[in-house]
Scaffold this motif. Sequence first.
Motif, PDB file in Angstrom:
ATOM      1  N   HIS A 148     -29.890  -2.983  10.575  1.00 44.38           N
ATOM      2  CA  HIS A 148     -29.028  -4.118  10.281  1.00 44.38           C
ATOM      3  C   HIS A 148     -28.545  -4.028   8.848  1.00 44.38           C
ATOM      4  O   HIS A 148     -29.285  -3.649   7.932  1.00 44.38           O
ATOM      5  N   ASN A 149     -27.279  -4.374   8.638  1.00 37.93           N
ATOM      6  CA  ASN A 149     -26.693  -4.267   7.301  1.00 37.93           C
ATOM      7  C   ASN A 149     -27.418  -5.122   6.266  1.00 37.93           C
ATOM      8  O   ASN A 149     -27.358  -4.831   5.069  1.00 37.93           O
ATOM      9  N   ARG A 150     -28.089  -6.159   6.706  1.00 39.43           N
ATOM     10  CA  ARG A 150     -28.803  -7.020   5.754  1.00 39.43           C
ATOM     11  C   ARG A 150     -29.948  -6.272   5.065  1.00 39.43           C
ATOM     12  O   ARG A 150     -30.386  -6.669   3.989  1.00 39.43           O
ATOM     13  N   CYS A 151     -30.415  -5.203   5.686  1.00 39.49           N
ATOM     14  CA  CYS A 151     -31.555  -4.455   5.141  1.00 39.49           C
ATOM     15  C   CYS A 151     -31.128  -3.241   4.315  1.00 39.49           C
ATOM     16  O   CYS A 151     -31.982  -2.539   3.772  1.00 39.49           O
ATOM     17  N   LEU A 152     -29.830  -2.986   4.243  1.00 38.82           N
ATOM     18  CA  LEU A 152     -29.323  -1.810   3.537  1.00 38.82           C
ATOM     19  C   LEU A 152     -28.206  -2.211   2.586  1.00 38.82           C
ATOM     20  O   LEU A 152     -27.606  -3.282   2.708  1.00 38.82           O
ATOM     21  N   PHE A 153     -27.903  -1.325   1.657  1.00 40.66           N
ATOM     22  CA  PHE A 153     -26.751  -1.511   0.780  1.00 40.66           C
ATOM     23  C   PHE A 153     -25.556  -0.785   1.388  1.00 40.66           C
ATOM     24  O   PHE A 153     -25.199   0.323   0.972  1.00 40.66           O
ATOM     25  N   VAL A 154     -24.956  -1.408   2.397  1.00 39.69           N
ATOM     26  CA  VAL A 154     -23.751  -0.826   2.986  1.00 39.69           C
ATOM     27  C   VAL A 154     -22.601  -0.926   1.987  1.00 39.69           C
ATOM     28  O   VAL A 154     -21.770  -0.022   1.875  1.00 39.69           O
ATOM     29  N   ARG A 155     -22.554  -2.018   1.264  1.00 43.87           N
ATOM     30  CA  ARG A 155     -21.630  -2.173   0.139  1.00 43.87           C
ATOM     31  C   ARG A 155     -22.452  -2.316  -1.138  1.00 43.87           C
ATOM     32  O   ARG A 155     -23.567  -2.842  -1.102  1.00 43.87           O
ATOM     33  N   PRO A 156     -21.939  -1.880  -2.281  1.00 46.44           N
ATOM     34  CA  PRO A 156     -22.708  -2.007  -3.528  1.00 46.44           C
ATOM     35  C   PRO A 156     -22.901  -3.463  -3.907  1.00 46.44           C
ATOM     36  O   PRO A 156     -21.987  -4.279  -3.780  1.00 46.44           O
TER      37      PRO A 156
END
Length: 345
Positions: free
Chosen positions: A116-124
Amino acid sequence: MTATTQAIARATLDGFNLHYALFRDCARTAKRYFEAGNWLAIAHTSQDRINFYDRRVAETVSRLEREFDCAHIDEARWEEVKRHYIALVIDHKQPECAETFFNSVSCKILHRIYFHNRCLFVRPAVSTEHIDADPPSYRSYYPRQHGLRHALIDIVLDFRLEQPFGDFRRDLVNMLGAFRSQFPRPFRLEANHQIQVLSSLFFRNRTAYVIGRIVNGYQTHPFAVPIKHGADGKLYVDALLLDRVQIALLFSANRAYFLVDMEVPSAYVGFLHQIAPERSVAELYTMVGLQKQGKTLFYRDFLHHLKHSTDNFIIAPGIRGLVMTVFTLPSYPYVFKVIRDKIAV
């Protein structure tokens, strides 16, 4: 729980800080090897550095699982870890690389086939604009004050190379001649005329490169100065590269990575992108040895392209491969390769 997630965030950043300290130490070591003419050691340093990142990720994951039982952490807690991590990298000198390191650790910790994007830095989460080192990432010299010859001497002396030059007077004459052939007189000097030079040398194979740009009014002219060892072991200036195409080729993907000591990599890459705009920021991060950050930026650019394109993936034109399937988007300048489960015969 908050105290634990804060500790996890700190431990993760500790892992990155160790990685980047070792990364910078490789460049400092390369300078010593270059001065000693130890080419084999430079090659080994460059090769060993490639594996540093994965080793530090593995060590960090092992520590988190051992000290915090992160092998069983859920996404909600990891999202909280990410929020604490953002607070830690706000004033960091390499926040973009630290975010990428967090992503790598996340993929090992969460054990998912979907993230899930909440757990990663998809955007800086942290901007790298206007971050700089102290002293700054590049030095400025002003030929209007004492002349171009003195400016060139100061540029070389400021790198503090212990190995002497064989005939620096000759090298100066050659550089001045190359400059004047590119910029014939009268060369009108504007009030802001200056030479800006990145503070660290770029090492690759048997050469050290001085990278900079000449600012004059609204015009900027990039340059690169390769320094080599002569047959007598002393240094000499091999050339003065002023052509944008030649400089762009220095940072092309078909060449080996540079070893360069950067406290603030975004400042170096920003400088390089201005003098070699033909190279993407992702390519430039890769060429200075930060391959994972280059991959991160490539992926972000790809996601941006997908959001703004409507064409479908197609099998790439050309002869069909036996080992891999190659596909692409007609609107995208790259191809993607997937290894086949069964090799065609």
